[in-house]
Design an enzyme around this catalytic site. Structure first.
Site, mmCIF file in Angstrom:
data_model
loop_
_atom_site.group_PDB
_atom_site.id
_atom_site.type_symbol
_atom_site.label_atom_id
_atom_site.label_comp_id
_atom_site.label_asym_id
_atom_site.label_seq_id
_atom_site.Cartn_x
_atom_site.Cartn_y
_atom_site.Cartn_z
ATOM 1 N N ARG A 158 0.893 -1.158 0.000
ATOM 2 C CA ARG A 158 0.000 0.000 0.000
ATOM 3 C C ARG A 158 0.928 1.204 0.000
ATOM 4 N NH1 ARG A 158 -1.113 3.921 3.915
ATOM 5 N NH2 ARG A 158 -3.231 4.715 4.035
ATOM 6 N N GLU A 215 -2.852 4.844 -1.952
ATOM 7 C CA GLU A 215 -3.650 5.619 -1.011
ATOM 8 C C GLU A 215 -3.683 7.054 -1.519
ATOM 9 O OE1 GLU A 215 -4.264 7.703 3.205
ATOM 10 O OE2 GLU A 215 -2.342 7.675 2.205
ATOM 11 N N GLU A 242 6.194 18.817 -5.891
ATOM 12 C CA GLU A 242 5.645 20.149 -5.655
ATOM 13 C C GLU A 242 5.912 20.977 -6.917
ATOM 14 O OE1 GLU A 242 8.313 18.934 -3.643
ATOM 15 O OE2 GLU A 242 6.756 17.897 -2.505
ATOM 16 N N ASP A 270 -7.344 5.611 10.332
ATOM 17 C CA ASP A 270 -7.396 7.074 10.389
ATOM 18 C C ASP A 270 -8.793 7.525 10.816
ATOM 19 O OD1 ASP A 270 -4.762 7.607 9.610
ATOM 20 O OD2 ASP A 270 -5.268 7.308 7.498
ATOM 21 N N ASP A 312 1.669 4.816 0.532
ATOM 22 C CA ASP A 312 1.040 5.835 1.372
ATOM 23 C C ASP A 312 1.146 7.228 0.741
ATOM 24 O OD1 ASP A 312 0.087 6.622 4.151
ATOM 25 O OD2 ASP A 312 1.935 7.798 4.054
ATOM 26 N N TYR A 356 1.184 13.408 -3.220
ATOM 27 C CA TYR A 356 1.957 14.580 -2.798
ATOM 28 C C TYR A 356 3.445 14.501 -3.101
ATOM 29 C CZ TYR A 356 -2.268 14.155 0.043
ATOM 30 O OH TYR A 356 -3.559 13.950 0.461
ATOM 31 N N LEU A 357 3.862 13.586 -3.952
ATOM 32 C CA LEU A 357 5.306 13.350 -4.105
ATOM 33 C C LEU A 357 6.056 14.565 -4.649
ATOM 34 C CD1 LEU A 357 5.461 9.667 -5.455
ATOM 35 C CD2 LEU A 357 5.304 10.488 -3.096
HETATM 36 C C1 GLC Z 1 -1.736 8.250 5.420
HETATM 37 C C2 GLC Z 1 -1.953 7.333 6.614
HETATM 38 C C3 GLC Z 1 -1.994 8.143 7.866
HETATM 39 C C4 GLC Z 1 -0.711 8.924 8.006
HETATM 40 C C5 GLC Z 1 -0.447 9.761 6.759
HETATM 41 C C6 GLC Z 1 0.948 10.328 6.756
HETATM 42 O O1 GLC Z 1 -2.820 9.078 5.217
HETATM 43 O O2 GLC Z 1 -3.124 6.573 6.424
HETATM 44 O O3 GLC Z 1 -2.203 7.332 8.991
HETATM 45 O O4 GLC Z 1 -0.773 9.743 9.133
HETATM 46 O O5 GLC Z 1 -0.563 9.003 5.582
HETATM 47 O O6 GLC Z 1 1.885 9.322 6.508
#
Ligand code: GLC
Length: 543
Positions: A204, A248, A213, A314, A206, A210-211
């Site tokens: 997954r 994500e 800018e 979350d 994460d 946002y990688l």
């Molecule tokens: C994702 C995760 C979250 C975390 C954030 C920053 O949204 O699900 O728990 O705080 O990334 O890494």
């Protein structure tokens, strides 16, 4: 290569995932923190649920300021959770049981304790300085929103040692990596290969929007970001076919689509926007929010799949709703201010549904019958509660409730990383695995039953979705169809009895079984078939 990998290549399209937080699951060495040795002992339980794949939250060395999403070393295990050997033993034990394992890969940022950042801030001439994003003024990229609104005032923080500002989309203890630096790409590829070589079944990824800018943008979903992610996919396809890559990306459906690429980026994306709409439809007694978001969901490439969920680790995010809808959701589901966090709600599934078994069944039946690969969040299968008095999102990350014994049977330690939930309704004395094993009417057995029913119905796993045009906003009805197999899902979203008539004349002479009320097998002779739907009724009618 383990046997499991010989199985179907697109295994993830029909699977059910279980989200497991190692720190919360089972403490094998009695230090008050869950660990891999403890989790191994519980794999038979996980298997007994009927899930196919475990997703574990970050297990890397970390100061745990963001529960491991602040990585201090990509190639090791947090000492509280065990060793690399323990991790490998967990992986092997899962594979022996036919369970796959995907892990979190935090690509966007590291912990400020990562040696790269420590070196970067001390030594401006070090190659690591350019691993991060710096500014003299902290004024760039003003178009980027702040995600952790309740705690962060800016995406820039000043670092005394470096004498400059550094960029961070999350906590200021999580500096963003600089993807304009090719060395960062190489580091990520290295980490990815490290875990895939060990045998995990995928990642997954994460916080992928946002990688990069770029000035004048909101710094999300940029073309450069997609170009890098495609390189990750290429690596998987060439070196590790059969492993899965999950995005994500908390975005609207039309912005999610590019994350699948043309089948050359992610295999799977979380479908964030559908989640709050399931809750909305339930409280509004109206299916419209579900129909609208599915109408707004574009078709995805062959080999791709959505990941769907009711809750996760979350807050229940309300980023993908309008400001009015957000206020309404807060008023309905988070009446107390402590229940709110950032743009969401820090509560668990059972309390959100007032511990009402009918609504719990309805929401789970919906999740398991709409398109997508569903995820179950640990503890929700026994109706665990939250503790809104704990900081941040910790209240939804308390120890798994195994029994009414000390620390919920999670740990023999004097003190645990967080206290077990001892709420009179949702706490461990009442809601625990041992008690529910003995109770055929428990959430636990309902979960097992639903997963088994879904497994028997290929149409629920990959069938076409066809809505029935029913002129009653409270009744949601749709077919899932695969070849000769068809299942009619029927839900009453209201607290009133509803009656509908269905034209099922095409099925005259055939038997119709309701998988969710085991009792009824009807031979269809008359039509229209009149169905009385009790409040919050769920039916899976199979022909
Ligand atoms: C994702 C995760 C979250 C975390 C954030 C920053 O949204 O699900 O728990 O705080 O990334 O890494």
């Amino acid at each position: 290569m383990s046997n499991i990998r010989v199985m179907a290549e697109n295994w993830y399209q029909n699977a059910v995932f279980y989200e497991l937080y190692i720190r919360a699951f089972a403490d094998g060495n009695g230090d008050g923190h869950g660990d891999f040795r403890g989790a191994i002992e519980k794999l038979d339980y996980v298997k007994s649920l009927g899930v196919d794949c475990i997703w574990i939250l970050p297990m890397y060395p970390s100061p745990l300021k963001d529960d491991g999403y602040d990585v201090a070393d990509y190639n090791d295990i947090h000492p509280d959770y065990g060793t690399l050997a323990d991790f490998k033993a967990f992986l092997d034990a899962a594979h022996e049981r036919g369970l796959r394992v995907v892990t979190d890969m935090v690509m966007n940022h590291t912990s400020d304790q990562h040696p790269w950042f420590q070196e970067a801030r001390r030594e401006p001439n070090s190659p690591y300085h350019n691993y991060y994003v710096w500014s003299e003024t902290g004024e760039e990229y003003a178009g980027a929103r702040i995600i952790f609104l309740d705690t962060e005032a800016s995406n820039w923080s000043y670092d005394e040692a470096a004498g400059k500002y550094f960029w961070h989309r999350f906590y200021s203890s999580q500096p963003d990596l600089n993807y304009d630096n090719p060395a960062v790409h190489q580091e990520m590829f290295k980490a990815i290969r490290f875990w895939l070589d060990m045998g995990i079944d995928g990642f997954r990824a994460d916080a992928v929007p946002y990688l990069y800018e770029r000035e004048g943008t909101n710094c999300e979903n940029l073309p450069e970001t997609h170009a890098f992610l495609k390189k990750v996919r290429q690596l998987i396809d060439e070196e590790y076919p059969g492993r899965v890559l999950i995005a994500e990306a908390n975005q609207w459906p039309e912005d999610l689509l590019p994350y699948f690429g043309e089948g050359d980026e992610f295999h799977m994306c979380f479908h964030f926007p559908i989640m709050p709409r399931l809750y909305m439809a339930l409280k509004q007694h109206d299916k419209t929010p579900i129909l609208n978001i599915l109408a707004r969901t574009p078709p995805i490439p062959a080999g791709a799949q959505w990941l769907t969920f009711l809750r996760n680790h979350d807050e229940l995010t309300l980023e993908m709703v309008t400001p009015e809808e957000r206020q309404w959701m807060w008023a309905q589901y988070a009446p107390e201010p402590r229940m709110r966090l950032n743009l969401g709600i820090r509560r668990r599934l059972a309390p959100l549904l007032d511990n009402d078994k009918r609504r719990w069944l309805l929401m789970n039946a919906l999740l398991l019958s709409l398109p997508g690969t569903p995820i179950i969040y640990y503890g929700d299968e026994i109706g665990m509660g939250d503790n809104i008095w704990l900081p941040d999102r910790h209240g939804c990350r308390t120890p798994m409730q195994w029994s009414a014994g000390q620390n919920a049977g999670f740990s023999p330690a004097g003190e645990t990383y967080l206290p077990a939930n001892d709420d009179p309704i949702y706490g461990y004395q009442v809601a625990n695995v041992a008690a529910q094993e003995q109770d055929p009417n428990s959430y636990l057995w309902a979960t097992r039953y639903l997963l088994q029913a879904r497994r028997q119905c290929p149409e629920l796993q990959h069938g076409r979705l066809e809505f029935l045009d029913i002129d009653n906003p409270a009744v949601l009805a749709y077919w899932r169809v695969s070849g000769e197999q068809r299942l009619l899902a029927l839900y009453n979203l209201s607290e009133q009895q509803q009656s509908i008539s269905l034209d099922l004349s095409t099925y005259q002479g055939r038997a119709m079984t309701d998988l969710l009320t085991s009792s009824s097998q009807e031979l269809l002779t008359n039509w229209p078939v009149v169905k009385i739907l009790t409040p919050y009724a769920s039916h899976w009618l199979r022909f």
